[in-house]
Design a protein around this motif. Sequence first.
Motif, PDB file in Angstrom:
ATOM      1  N   PHE B  97     -55.828  26.131 -23.425  1.00  0.00           N
ATOM      2  CA  PHE B  97     -56.468  24.860 -23.118  1.00  0.00           C
ATOM      3  C   PHE B  97     -57.106  24.953 -21.747  1.00  0.00           C
ATOM      4  O   PHE B  97     -56.437  25.304 -20.782  1.00  0.00           O
ATOM      5  CB  PHE B  97     -55.455  23.722 -23.141  1.00  0.00           C
ATOM      6  N   SER B  98     -58.394  24.671 -21.643  1.00  0.00           N
ATOM      7  CA  SER B  98     -59.012  24.700 -20.321  1.00  0.00           C
ATOM      8  C   SER B  98     -59.534  23.322 -19.971  1.00  0.00           C
ATOM      9  O   SER B  98     -60.242  22.690 -20.754  1.00  0.00           O
ATOM     10  CB  SER B  98     -60.112  25.754 -20.251  1.00  0.00           C
ATOM     11  N   CYS B  99     -59.142  22.856 -18.816  1.00  0.00           N
ATOM     12  CA  CYS B  99     -59.478  21.498 -18.394  1.00  0.00           C
ATOM     13  C   CYS B  99     -60.880  21.447 -17.795  1.00  0.00           C
ATOM     14  O   CYS B  99     -61.199  22.222 -16.901  1.00  0.00           O
ATOM     15  CB  CYS B  99     -58.465  20.999 -17.381  1.00  0.00           C
ATOM     16  N   ILE B 120     -53.594  20.166 -33.058  1.00  0.00           N
ATOM     17  CA  ILE B 120     -54.879  20.016 -32.391  1.00  0.00           C
ATOM     18  C   ILE B 120     -55.541  18.698 -32.769  1.00  0.00           C
ATOM     19  O   ILE B 120     -56.001  17.952 -31.915  1.00  0.00           O
ATOM     20  CB  ILE B 120     -55.813  21.199 -32.751  1.00  0.00           C
ATOM     21  N   PHE B 121     -55.536  18.402 -34.061  1.00  0.00           N
ATOM     22  CA  PHE B 121     -56.273  17.223 -34.480  1.00  0.00           C
ATOM     23  C   PHE B 121     -55.504  15.925 -34.253  1.00  0.00           C
ATOM     24  O   PHE B 121     -56.084  14.855 -34.261  1.00  0.00           O
ATOM     25  CB  PHE B 121     -56.769  17.387 -35.915  1.00  0.00           C
ATOM     26  N   ASP B 125     -51.164  15.564 -26.017  1.00  0.00           N
ATOM     27  CA  ASP B 125     -51.279  15.037 -24.660  1.00  0.00           C
ATOM     28  C   ASP B 125     -52.631  15.292 -24.001  1.00  0.00           C
ATOM     29  O   ASP B 125     -52.908  14.785 -22.923  1.00  0.00           O
ATOM     30  CB  ASP B 125     -50.212  15.662 -23.768  1.00  0.00           C
ATOM     31  N   TYR B 126     -53.434  16.100 -24.631  1.00  0.00           N
ATOM     32  CA  TYR B 126     -54.708  16.429 -24.026  1.00  0.00           C
ATOM     33  C   TYR B 126     -55.807  15.588 -24.657  1.00  0.00           C
ATOM     34  O   TYR B 126     -55.668  15.132 -25.786  1.00  0.00           O
ATOM     35  CB  TYR B 126     -55.039  17.913 -24.256  1.00  0.00           C
ATOM     36  N   SER B 127     -56.882  15.425 -23.939  1.00  0.00           N
ATOM     37  CA  SER B 127     -58.056  14.820 -24.580  1.00  0.00           C
ATOM     38  C   SER B 127     -59.006  15.975 -24.876  1.00  0.00           C
ATOM     39  O   SER B 127     -59.457  16.675 -23.975  1.00  0.00           O
ATOM     40  CB  SER B 127     -58.678  13.775 -23.652  1.00  0.00           C
ATOM     41  N   ILE B 128     -59.228  16.192 -26.145  1.00  0.00           N
ATOM     42  CA  ILE B 128     -59.927  17.402 -26.571  1.00  0.00           C
ATOM     43  C   ILE B 128     -61.419  17.176 -26.804  1.00  0.00           C
ATOM     44  O   ILE B 128     -61.820  16.281 -27.528  1.00  0.00           O
ATOM     45  CB  ILE B 128     -59.256  17.982 -27.837  1.00  0.00           C
ATOM     46  N   ASP B 129     -62.225  17.985 -26.130  1.00  0.00           N
ATOM     47  CA  ASP B 129     -63.669  17.926 -26.276  1.00  0.00           C
ATOM     48  C   ASP B 129     -64.151  18.919 -27.306  1.00  0.00           C
ATOM     49  O   ASP B 129     -65.081  18.661 -28.051  1.00  0.00           O
ATOM     50  CB  ASP B 129     -64.371  18.335 -24.969  1.00  0.00           C
ATOM     51  N   HIS B 130     -63.527  20.079 -27.285  1.00  0.00           N
ATOM     52  CA  HIS B 130     -64.139  21.201 -27.969  1.00  0.00           C
ATOM     53  C   HIS B 130     -63.095  22.248 -28.334  1.00  0.00           C
ATOM     54  O   HIS B 130     -62.237  22.577 -27.522  1.00  0.00           O
ATOM     55  CB  HIS B 130     -65.183  21.818 -27.026  1.00  0.00           C
ATOM     56  N   ILE B 131     -63.161  22.724 -29.565  1.00  0.00           N
ATOM     57  CA  ILE B 131     -62.253  23.771 -30.013  1.00  0.00           C
ATOM     58  C   ILE B 131     -63.087  24.997 -30.340  1.00  0.00           C
ATOM     59  O   ILE B 131     -64.109  24.893 -31.015  1.00  0.00           O
ATOM     60  CB  ILE B 131     -61.482  23.341 -31.274  1.00  0.00           C
TER      61      ILE B 131
END
Lengths: 155, 155
Positions: B97-99, B120-121, B125-131
């Motif tokens: 995971f890269s912030c 992932i979906f 705890d993360y807000s995911i932009d891109h996988i």
Amino acid sequence: MSVNSTHKDALFKLQHAGISNTSRRLAVLSILLKAKKPLNVSTIRRLLEGKCNIDKVTVYRTLSLFRKRGIIREIATTSGANYFEIASQENSLHPHFSCRNCGEITCLDPLSFTHAAKLIFSKHDYSIDHIEINISGLCTCCRNSSKKSFYKQEE
Amino acid sequence: MSVNSTHKDALFKLQHAGISNTSRRLAVLSILLKAKKPLNVSTIRRLLEGKCNIDKVTVYRTLSLFRKRGIIREIATTSGANYFEIASQENSLHPHFSCRNCGEITCLDPLSFTHAAKLIFSKHDYSIDHIEINISGLCTCCRNSSKKSFYKQEE
DNA sequence: TAATTATTGCAACTCGGTTGCATTTTTGAT
DNA sequence: ATCAAAAATGCAACCGAGTTGCAATAATTA
């Protein structure tokens, strides 16, 4: 897809994203729309030669704008250069294969993770060295923090 | 893990890979063994300050050697700098995971693809932009071709 | 049309990473 | 231990990707 329909598609995408359609933006977007695989900046510039006079800075700024507006995806590679591809419903999130010999990046089928895993581990036509899954966004810490973007500002 | 056991572990890894154990290689490998997350070259150099005089070229050559021998994995990011982590049985292939705010890269659990997809979906705890899933190796064309490595030679 | 704003080009720069070559260190045979 | 050969390291110079500041041009809009 004909040249004309690519142009129309590019115009529509810019309009939809609220970006004014200049000749350079249309040219860059058309290149990406016609591409069958992700392209890096040097390839994009080569493909633009003759068609359109455009400075490399403009290419970078254009790609950066497209990415921020969700029109394209940026793909990291260890080679130093990043690659770009159209991000759309039809072109959904999918794995990429990069060849360690020729450096070419090709798109793999956007299968489900389960199916992809099977496919990957049965190795099909490629000889696989390394599989990488990268997820980016905001970490918990930065999400909860009031201080903003000391790393990379996004609007 | 104590400093001493890290040192022993580093020595063992070098010996096992058939690489002679010089002071610089031990120092770089120890830094990576102690790290809880992937590190880039500038961080590695900062962590080496005081402990060991080492030129940046040597760091790059050392990391390149480690990667070729399978001791470490290289992780691409769109920021320009690549990151490195120990590749071992205990430290199996896992997503990163890269912030986008602080740029930090953290390791996610090495779950099965199916489980990972769910995780992932559901976004935890993360807000995911891109996988991003990247797979590298040799494409069919280069595999069958007799001409060798015009891109990046690997022994 | 004039004034304002957005886009582009140019030059110069930063940073990650590499190459060539000389110097030092290690290795291995005697 | 000694010396020659090979490997590792440092230094300087370089390359390519990407960025920044600013002036010039083009596009908007009043």
